[in-house]
Design a protein around this motif. Structure first.
Motif, PDB file in Angstrom:
ATOM      1  N   GLU A  55      -2.563  -3.350  15.663  1.00  0.00           N
ATOM      2  CA  GLU A  55      -1.985  -1.840  15.233  1.00  0.00           C
ATOM      3  C   GLU A  55      -2.598  -0.598  16.321  1.00  0.00           C
ATOM      4  O   GLU A  55      -3.351   0.275  15.743  1.00  0.00           O
ATOM      5  CB  GLU A  55      -2.134  -1.561  14.105  1.00  0.00           C
ATOM      6  N   HIS A  82      -5.548  -5.015   3.255  1.00  0.00           N
ATOM      7  CA  HIS A  82      -6.925  -4.985   3.994  1.00  0.00           C
ATOM      8  C   HIS A  82      -7.606  -6.206   3.068  1.00  0.00           C
ATOM      9  O   HIS A  82      -8.400  -5.975   2.405  1.00  0.00           O
ATOM     10  CB  HIS A  82      -7.804  -3.727   3.962  1.00  0.00           C
ATOM     11  N   PHE A 118       0.861  -1.252  -0.082  1.00  0.00           N
ATOM     12  CA  PHE A 118      -0.104  -0.186  -0.050  1.00  0.00           C
ATOM     13  C   PHE A 118       0.869   1.304   0.021  1.00  0.00           C
ATOM     14  O   PHE A 118       2.132   1.023   0.499  1.00  0.00           O
ATOM     15  CB  PHE A 118      -1.026  -0.048   1.354  1.00  0.00           C
ATOM     16  N   ILE A 152       2.924   5.319   4.392  1.00  0.00           N
ATOM     17  CA  ILE A 152       2.646   6.138   5.461  1.00  0.00           C
ATOM     18  C   ILE A 152       3.885   6.470   6.240  1.00  0.00           C
ATOM     19  O   ILE A 152       4.325   5.612   6.850  1.00  0.00           O
ATOM     20  CB  ILE A 152       1.495   5.762   6.288  1.00  0.00           C
ATOM     21  N   ASP A 176       2.204  -5.593   6.759  1.00  0.00           N
ATOM     22  CA  ASP A 176       1.799  -4.386   7.256  1.00  0.00           C
ATOM     23  C   ASP A 176       2.215  -3.955   8.574  1.00  0.00           C
ATOM     24  O   ASP A 176       1.685  -4.522   9.471  1.00  0.00           O
ATOM     25  CB  ASP A 176       0.195  -4.278   7.071  1.00  0.00           C
ATOM     26  N   ARG A 220     -12.664  -3.017  11.571  1.00  0.00           N
ATOM     27  CA  ARG A 220     -13.113  -3.606  10.096  1.00  0.00           C
ATOM     28  C   ARG A 220     -13.414  -5.002  10.172  1.00  0.00           C
ATOM     29  O   ARG A 220     -13.929  -5.863   9.518  1.00  0.00           O
ATOM     30  CB  ARG A 220     -11.838  -3.659   9.328  1.00  0.00           C
ATOM     31  N   ASP A 277       4.342   3.682   8.718  1.00  0.00           N
ATOM     32  CA  ASP A 277       3.461   2.355   8.520  1.00  0.00           C
ATOM     33  C   ASP A 277       3.599   2.007   7.064  1.00  0.00           C
ATOM     34  O   ASP A 277       3.270   2.711   6.190  1.00  0.00           O
ATOM     35  CB  ASP A 277       2.013   3.104   8.613  1.00  0.00           C
ATOM     36  N   HIS A 301      -6.941  -5.684  11.303  1.00  0.00           N
ATOM     37  CA  HIS A 301      -7.641  -6.262  10.083  1.00  0.00           C
ATOM     38  C   HIS A 301      -6.986  -7.371   9.425  1.00  0.00           C
ATOM     39  O   HIS A 301      -5.915  -7.678   9.733  1.00  0.00           O
ATOM     40  CB  HIS A 301      -7.682  -4.998   8.920  1.00  0.00           C
ATOM     41  N   HIS A 322      -3.494   8.457   7.989  1.00  0.00           N
ATOM     42  CA  HIS A 322      -3.079   7.909   6.784  1.00  0.00           C
ATOM     43  C   HIS A 322      -2.252   8.985   6.136  1.00  0.00           C
ATOM     44  O   HIS A 322      -2.766   9.616   4.909  1.00  0.00           O
ATOM     45  CB  HIS A 322      -4.059   7.396   5.957  1.00  0.00           C
ATOM     46  N   GLU A 368       2.721  -1.667  14.945  1.00  0.00           N
ATOM     47  CA  GLU A 368       1.857  -2.792  14.212  1.00  0.00           C
ATOM     48  C   GLU A 368       2.541  -3.791  13.846  1.00  0.00           C
ATOM     49  O   GLU A 368       3.633  -3.824  13.454  1.00  0.00           O
ATOM     50  CB  GLU A 368       1.349  -2.042  12.958  1.00  0.00           C
TER      51      GLU A 368
HETATM   52  N1  GLY Z   1      -1.568   0.046   6.944  1.00  0.00           N
HETATM   53  C1  GLY Z   1      -2.500   0.969   6.732  1.00  0.00           C
HETATM   54  C2  GLY Z   1      -3.644   0.492   7.156  1.00  0.00           C
HETATM   55  O1  GLY Z   1      -3.815  -0.655   7.819  1.00  0.00           O
HETATM   56  O2  GLY Z   1      -4.797   0.935   7.220  1.00  0.00           O
END
Ligand code: GLY
Ligand code: MN
Length: 461
Positions: free
Chosen positions: A392, A350, A219, A222, A260, A378, A248, A343, A231, A432
């Motif tokens: 996280e 995700h 992703f 961040i 992640d 989530r 992140d 998540h 984010h 995380e």
């Molecule tokens: N790593 C970004 C998130 O979990 O939304």
């Protein structure tokens, strides 16, 4: 890709879950950045990867739940393709790699769908998330492309979610490879976290590591000294003394499984006492949540546990007052931790979010809360052996949110607004990790990445 048996077994399991009709799977095509021939880095659709494994643009597949047969649709490379992109195995040979015997050119997909429609057979498909796929499905089904998401098959979504949620051993090994790439990314970021270095430079370095060892990042990275923005994709700051850098960032393994990971490092490598106060609370929320994770316990329970650790730590510092459990059930802690504990993780960072978060993380019996903070969780269901999750927790000092709540007198009984100022400059802290739920409990995936105050200060030195 994995061996053909892996894909054959996954499709056999899916055949066992859907009684009749056909399912269309549209693989991703190249996506243009600024003109048709100048495309983004290609990313195959994760469901297509899961059931067919072919990491090539422009393919589609149909599974027939009545006959039990599967068919791959794609075009063989012509001489122009070979000249510009090099040779590629024939569609027949590609199909064999995922255990499929029947193939046809892409244009024949229209006839197959037309025939199924004429026979009034149920046509299943998953919710598309790219405009091109909406257009393709709309044209195949003679339906409004804008309706494709709502017309997707709930039976197919639920069946795919039940399969992809429980990770096979080779999938877990791929995720571990992705975590090990993230180890390098994060340790490099920590070493570079010095006064005067730009965020851009660190971002570029760790993005390069993700591409050097895997399939790039899972992703957009961040990375910011303004970690209070959850984010934050802006990398325009120069690192300053007194700030903390939230990183992140995760990688994709070569087979597109994601990691992640988040770490937070004080600029200059030494924690101030305020930074340490807040960091130790987040670390405790991270380690206690991981320690508790086991089959049967729900991600919602773990979320509440993490929030309780955070609220009780903040109470010791004087930022929260009153009964900690009451504060958490009222949602007062969400001023400082406004997101969910974690998540699922897999082929998507995700995992399966494109299929609809409520199908993945909620059920008929477990409904999403509408309370600020908890509403962003989530996944709320109980853990099962084979689930892979992120854990996280974080604490954030978001000036606009603090100002809003304070002006509304929100949760006055639980929040000491006057004590917040002392910690504002901490910005945001998140820690995380990625875990596998095992029969006996859990396993933290990959090589452990430094996260105690001492470990981080040592790396930075
Ligand atoms: N790593 C970004 C998130 O979990 O939304
Ligand atoms: Mn995450």
């Amino acid at each position: 890709m994995f061996t053909s048996d892996v894909y054959k077994k996954r499709r056999k399991d899916l055949h066992g879950k859907i009684r009749s009709g056909i399912a269309i799977f549209i693989g991703n095509t190249e996506s243009p950045m600024n003109y048709p021939g100048n495309t983004y880095h290609f990313r195959q659709d994760s469901d297509f990867l899961y059931f067919f494994g072919l990491d090539i643009p422009g393919f589609a597949a149909v599974m027939d739940f009545d006959s039990g047969k599967d068919q791959l649709f794609g075009n063989d490379f012509d001489m122009d393709d070979i000249i510009w992109m090099g040779p590629q195995p024939s569609v027949k040979n590609l199909a064999l790699k995922c255990g499929i015997l029947k193939t046809a050119p892409l244009a024949k997909l229209d006839d197959t769908v037309k025939e199924a429609k004429a026979k009034k057979r149920k046509i299943h498909f998953l919710p598309p998330y790219r405009g091109e796929t909406c257009m393709t499905l709309g044209s195949l089904l003679r339906e409004n492309p804008c309706q494709m998401k709502t017309l997707a098959s709930q039976d197919l979504i639920k069946a795919v979610v039940s399969l992809r949620s429980v990770k096979e051993e080779p999938e877990v090994r791929e995720i571990e490879k992705a975590v090990d790439i993230a180890y390098d990314m994060h340790v490099n970021a920590m070493k570079m976290c010095r006064v005067g270095v730009s965020e851009q430079e660190i971002f570029g370095k760790i993005e390069g590591i993700a591409f050097a060892r895997g399939n790039g990042t899972s992703f957009p990275i961040i990375l910011s000294i303004n970690g209070q923005t959850l984010h934050n994709h802006d990398h325009g700051n120069i690192l300053k003394k007194g700030r903390m850098m939230v990183t992140d960032a995760g990688a994709e393994s070569l087979l597109h499984y994601a990691s992640d990971i988040t770490r937070t490092t004080p600029v200059g490598g030494k924690f101030s006492s305020q930074q340490k106060d807040i960091y130790e609370i987040v670390l405790k929320a991270n380690t206690e949540s991981i320690k508790a994770s086991r089959p049967g316990l729900s991600n919602r329970d773990v979320h509440i546990k993490a929030c309780t650790v955070i609220a009780s730590g903040l109470k010791e510092l004087g930022l929260i007052k009153g009964d900690v459990e009451d504060a958490v059930s009222a949602g007062a802690h969400a001023l400082f931790m406004p997101h969910g504990i974690g998540h699922m993780l897999g082929l998507d960072v995700h995992d399966m979010e494109a299929l609809g978060e409520n199908f993945v993380g909620y059920s008929e019996n477990v409904r999403r809360s509408d309370q600020f903070g908890l509403a962003f969780l989530r996944f709320a269901l109980p853990y099962k052996t084979g689930h892979v999750f992120t854990i996280e927790p974080g604490i954030y000092f978001i000036p606009e949110l603090i100002e809003k709540w304070q002006s509304e007198n929100k949760h006055r009984d639980f929040i000491n607004y006057s004590k917040i100022d002392r910690y504002r400059s901490v910005g945001g802290i998140r820690i995380e990790d990625n875990i596998l739920i095992t029969e006996k409990g859990h396993k933290v995936l990959g090589t452990p990445i430094p996260k105690t105050v001492e470990e981080i200060e040592t790396i930075c030195r």
